[in-house]
Design a protein around this motif. Sequence first.
Motif, PDB file in Angstrom:
ATOM      1  N   LEU A  52      38.500 -54.000   5.733  1.00 58.19           N
ATOM      2  CA  LEU A  52      39.713 -54.236   4.675  1.00 58.19           C
ATOM      3  C   LEU A  52      39.008 -53.480   3.212  1.00 58.19           C
ATOM      4  O   LEU A  52      39.977 -53.095   2.223  1.00 58.19           O
TER       5      LEU A  52
ATOM      6  N   LEU B 266      37.620 -54.606   0.817  1.00 58.21           N
ATOM      7  CA  LEU B 266      37.757 -55.598  -0.431  1.00 58.21           C
ATOM      8  C   LEU B 266      36.479 -55.631  -1.140  1.00 58.21           C
ATOM      9  O   LEU B 266      35.272 -55.828  -0.429  1.00 58.21           O
TER      10      LEU B 266
ATOM     11  N   PRO C 209      45.799 -54.803   4.322  1.00 61.45           N
ATOM     12  CA  PRO C 209      45.587 -56.095   3.537  1.00 61.45           C
ATOM     13  C   PRO C 209      46.798 -57.255   3.732  1.00 61.45           C
ATOM     14  O   PRO C 209      46.626 -58.127   3.502  1.00 61.45           O
TER      15      PRO C 209
END
Length: 468
Positions: A298, A300, A357
């Motif tokens: 993802l 992040l 996400p």
Amino acid sequence: MANAGPLKPRVSAALAMTARQRLVAVLLLGTNFMLSVDFSILNIALPEVGRAVGLNVANLPWVTTAFALPAAGLSLLFGRLGDLYGRRRMFLAGLTLLAVASLLGGISTGPFTLLAARSLQGTAAAMTAPAALSLLITTFADRRQRERVLGWNGMLLSAGFTVGALLGGTLVGMLSWRWAFLINVPVAILILALAPFLIAARGSSDRVPLDVPGAASVTLGLLALVFAITDRSLLALVAGMILLTLFILIEQRTTMPLIAIGMLARPAVRWGNLAALAIFSMEAGLIFLMTLYLQDVLHLPPSTAGLIFGVPGLASVAAGIVAGRIIGRHGARSVLLAALLVQGGLTAPLTLLGNAPIWLWLLVPALFVGFLGHITAVVAATVIATSQASEADAGLLTGLVTTSQRIAVTVGIPALGAVMGLSADLLTGIRVALAANAIFTAAAVVLIGLGLRGERLPAPAAAPDDTR
């Protein structure tokens, strides 16, 4: 009705702690909290650490394994040393080494120094954790007090994970991954300053042979086994099996074994430790997989990943608070099986995770409930494995539990990492590894349930509220 009045004060008195017991509990539980924070801080930092010192994704498990190998292989030896020469002495020596190792890790510039620091941290954990747990158990002789303190211990282990995830993500995002190591130094120094005033120095004056060959064979055997899993080496696998077999033979013949074979013959000890292996191997592997998913799939930032781990970690804090009470009401066996089933059952839906996400709507609730089961299972397994502990063998039994936990982390992360590596696509590999996690946990529930069936464990104790 006439007897109802006196009964309630007697139960309350039995559960009450002295002032010294409270202070000792705060100190020892605080130490376990620090060790838990240390693990989760570095877990969040793993991708950043790998990039900084030149470790690729395939080799990242070694950052955890370098810690877990000596922690697993030496916990029994140091548990016995604590029994013989003083648990407080071992506790203080372990904290000193932890501070030094954390400082070394904080200034590392290459993989060799980093992994050496992690190995020293693992050795420090092998010295500190069994001593802290055995000091806890011997401080609280009353079973209900002991179960309550073990529940607090589970709560703080989960709180440590939560705080470590949040703090680790913040430190890595705002400062540097080096603070995942350096944060231990001032905390360890503070505990070192307080411990001599709170923990009485007690130990045996007897001097008996120590099982160094046993410690060496089990540590080298685990190293070979992990290398075999990571590098898919048949030769290393054979060497590991030979060394671990040699360890068992040594334990059967030495006058002072690290593992008393007679203890492992007790079903409660055997199945409690096997439960710890299943609980920790699969949860540690899950955390490793989800760290890679959040940061490498993802994409992040560490601060967001830490926050995501921190939210479900709050559920495990709640589990730690109530686990001892639940076990007291329903019994450790029933609670262990149900909690482990929750842990594995909430891993299965994660095999559906995608590369956007939006899948966080599935990940966060699944981790939230799964962590409830995980910490409850940890407390129940510890209660079962140490239910027959006495003053004389508390170090052996608690050292055995700690070793089971360390072995689980040592083998679980590289094993699931190896399953993940079977696929060229990272997300596909993570999904396959998660499926293996869920299947293994379900099989463990069945085996442990059968193994503990009919075993005489401590009967559920009535909670204070039941006397009203």
